[in-house]
Design an enzyme around this catalytic site. Structure first.
Site, PDB file in Angstrom:
ATOM      1  N   SER A 160      14.043   7.886  39.209  1.00 20.99           N
ATOM      2  CA  SER A 160      13.281   9.132  39.325  1.00 20.99           C
ATOM      3  C   SER A 160      11.947   9.010  38.609  1.00 20.99           C
ATOM      4  O   SER A 160      11.702   8.065  37.859  1.00 20.99           O
ATOM      5  CB  SER A 160      14.072  10.291  38.712  1.00 20.99           C
ATOM      6  OG  SER A 160      14.163  10.126  37.305  1.00 20.99           O
ATOM      7  N   LYS A 161      11.106  10.000  38.842  1.00 25.38           N
ATOM      8  CA  LYS A 161       9.816  10.076  38.150  1.00 25.38           C
ATOM      9  C   LYS A 161      10.007  10.089  36.638  1.00 25.38           C
ATOM     10  O   LYS A 161       9.236   9.509  35.894  1.00 25.38           O
ATOM     11  CB  LYS A 161       9.086  11.372  38.558  1.00 25.38           C
ATOM     12  CG  LYS A 161       7.978  11.154  39.538  1.00 25.38           C
ATOM     13  CD  LYS A 161       7.010  12.311  39.679  1.00 25.38           C
ATOM     14  CE  LYS A 161       7.495  13.676  39.338  1.00 25.38           C
ATOM     15  NZ  LYS A 161       6.438  14.702  39.536  1.00 25.38           N
ATOM     16  N   ARG A 162      11.070  10.752  36.199  1.00 21.12           N
ATOM     17  CA  ARG A 162      11.334  10.855  34.756  1.00 21.12           C
ATOM     18  C   ARG A 162      11.599   9.472  34.159  1.00 21.12           C
ATOM     19  O   ARG A 162      11.212   9.194  33.039  1.00 21.12           O
ATOM     20  CB  ARG A 162      12.516  11.793  34.495  1.00 21.12           C
ATOM     21  CG  ARG A 162      12.193  13.263  34.691  1.00 21.12           C
ATOM     22  CD  ARG A 162      13.378  14.143  34.342  1.00 21.12           C
ATOM     23  NE  ARG A 162      14.503  13.921  35.235  1.00 21.12           N
ATOM     24  CZ  ARG A 162      14.612  14.467  36.443  1.00 21.12           C
ATOM     25  NH1 ARG A 162      13.652  15.257  36.890  1.00 21.12           N
ATOM     26  NH2 ARG A 162      15.665  14.224  37.204  1.00 21.12           N
TER      27      ARG A 162
END
Length: 508
Positions: free
Chosen positions: A264-266
């Site tokens: 994910s972006k995180r």
């Protein structure tokens, strides 16, 4: 019977940047289409207007252009099966939704948002925290299955807001053959009655993907495994509208995994690596998500890395050109389990491609990096000669700055620390006297310079190895760079002598 022409599609929603998983889906579509002499279609799925983000569609096309994976048909490329933007196909979906209602396999639902909330609040339990509109709930709601025919007609004539939902059959098994996973079966009793047509007349993904795949004559569909739970809905829609024999062959691709589950972006923000193909700046929040392109990846390395993230050709080969991937790709060798993304391995691919390609392939990108740092390049041929010399040392394109900027301007500071312990008056005298013989060299080549240097060192009674590091520091400013005489050859006579003389002024 003539075999159908292969037609595949990628159907992104214009809601933000393009994640690694999305680009890999594009890549597998593209490779499969090209291998079979087919067409790759890009269709914009913008049915959820509330999530539409300005600039996202243009970003998708720019990403595919950078990757070298441009579609044959799209909103930008045209084609015989348009429009290629779902919002422009709105009228066609209602006809199919109405056909499903007429066949008794879908129904009108007039429930308001408040009624739906009340239902969820009433049925929510610890075991069922998110109640769904399913076969048991539908009998308690306001829809064409519970209302009389007259009531339904009246509500429709009054223009009462409503959706169309699929009526999932009870206790039926729906199966299909996945190109990666083999036979996949679902119990329809545990699938809710998905909305097919929203109150604004726009279709949901479930209806739109089936109708569009049929009308665009899609033969094979590659999509992420997160869509597997929706597969029984789509199989039933194919069965009711067009016949299952017309359904594309599906391949549900495995997830790309990060350090703690689905990438994910995180993960990118937390661990310091990109997860988007290119920089994406959210126009609503101003948040910038870094891309592989801006980090300094070559598109050849990027798609090579993605191709083997969940696939291999059965050999030890890891570095593939796009043409080789087209030739060797097979759906049968796509893994069914998730593939773990490794940024260090991604950088390894980039390093291999920087070495493999001629410097001309990326010299303009490096030139832009240099110009951003205030260094104007006047001679492209000179730049390319230098890049060829140092490319084996570079992993990302910005690395070329460290390894070659000194060819264009003398170092502002010199780190003499590595030689100071053994620096003495004899060595200073050697370099002080070096300018004259260097200026006398007519054949300014690395081999000539090295031979001259060794002869002079021996004449001075100093080991040549003890003098090469001081010379390197004088020319480049630090303990790095390609062979020192190659550096001198490229710098030229005047610049080499000037740098030595300037450096001597800083030494005791």
């Amino acid at each position: 019977m003539t075999e159908k022409k292969v037609r595949v599609r990628f159907a992104p929603s214009p809601t933000g940047g393009l994640h690694l998983g999305g680009v890999r889906t594009v890549l597998y579509n593209y490779l499969f289409a090209k291998q079979h002499g087919g067409d790759f279609i890009l269709r914009i799925e913008d049915t959820d207007q509330s999530r539409y983000v300005p600039g996202a569609e243009e970003y998708i096309f720019e990403t595919l252009k950078w990757c070298g994976l441009e579609p044959d048909e799209s909103t930008q490329h045209g084609g015989s099966f348009g429009p290629y933007r779902q919002s422009e196909r709105k009228e066609s979906y209602r006809r199919y939704a109405e056909e499903l209602v007429a066949k008794g396999v879908a129904y009108y639902a007039f429930d308001t948002a408040e009624e739906l909330d009340a239902m969820r609040n009433r049925l929510r339990t610890a075991e069922n925290p998110s109640p769904q509109y399913d076969r048991t709930v539908r009998t308690q709601m306001r829809n064409s299955l519970t209302l009389s025919k007259e009531e339904v007609e009246s509500l429709l004539q009054q223009g009462t807001a409503h959706v169309v939902r699929i009526k999932m059959p009870e206790e039926e098994t729906v199966s299909f053959t996945d190109m990666i996973r083999g036979e996949v079966s679902f119990d329809t009793s545990v699938v809710d009655d998905k909305v097919l047509l929203k109150a604004d007349g726009m279709p949901t993904y479930h209806l739109a993907v089936v109708v569009d795949d049929f009308l665009m004559q899609i033969t094979h569909a590659f999509r992420g495994e997160e869509w597997l739970p929706s597969a029984p809905v789509h199989v039933l829609l194919w069965r009711h509208l067009f016949g299952e024999d017309k359904m594309p062959l599906w391949a549900h691709l495995p997830l790309i995994l990060g350090p703690s589950g689905k990438l994910s972006k995180r993960d990118g923000a937390k661990y310091g690596f990109p997860v988007f193909a290119m920089n994406w700046k959210d126009p609503k929040t101003g948040e910038l998500t870094e891309g592989f392109r801006e980090r300094g990846f070559l598109p050849e390395a990027f798609i090579n890395m993605l191709a083997v993230l969940g696939w291999n050709d059965g050999t030890e080969q890891e570095v593939f050109t796009k043409d080789e991937l087209v030739q060797k790709f097979s759906v049968e060798r796509v893994h069914s389990g998730g593939a773990k993304f490794d940024f260090e391995k991604a950088k390894w691919f980039n390093h291999e491609w920087i070495k493999k390609l001629p410097a001309t392939a990326y010299s303009q990108k490096v030139k832009s990096i240099f110009e951003e740092k205030g260094l104007a390049i006047q001679d492209d041929a000179y730049l390319e000669k230098i890049l060829e010399l140092v490319k084996d040392r570079c992993t990302l394109l910005p690395d070329f700055w460290e390894h070659s900027s000194f060819f264009f301007r003398a170092p502002k500071t010199i780190d003499f620390a590595p030689v100071m312990a053994k620096w003495n008056s004899d060595k200073k005298a050697f370099f002080t006297a070096l300018g004259h013989p260097l200026r006398s060299v007519s054949d300014w080549k690395a081999a000539t310079l090295e031979a001259l240097f060794k002869n002079l060192a021996e004449g001075a009674g100093i080991k040549p190895g003890e003098l090469q590091l001081p010379m390197r520091l004088m020319l480049v400013g630090g303990k790095f760079g390609p062979p020192v005489f190659d550096i001198a050859e490229i710098l030229g006579k005047e610049e080499t002598v000037n740098r030595i003389e300037a450096a001597l002024e800083q030494l005791p």
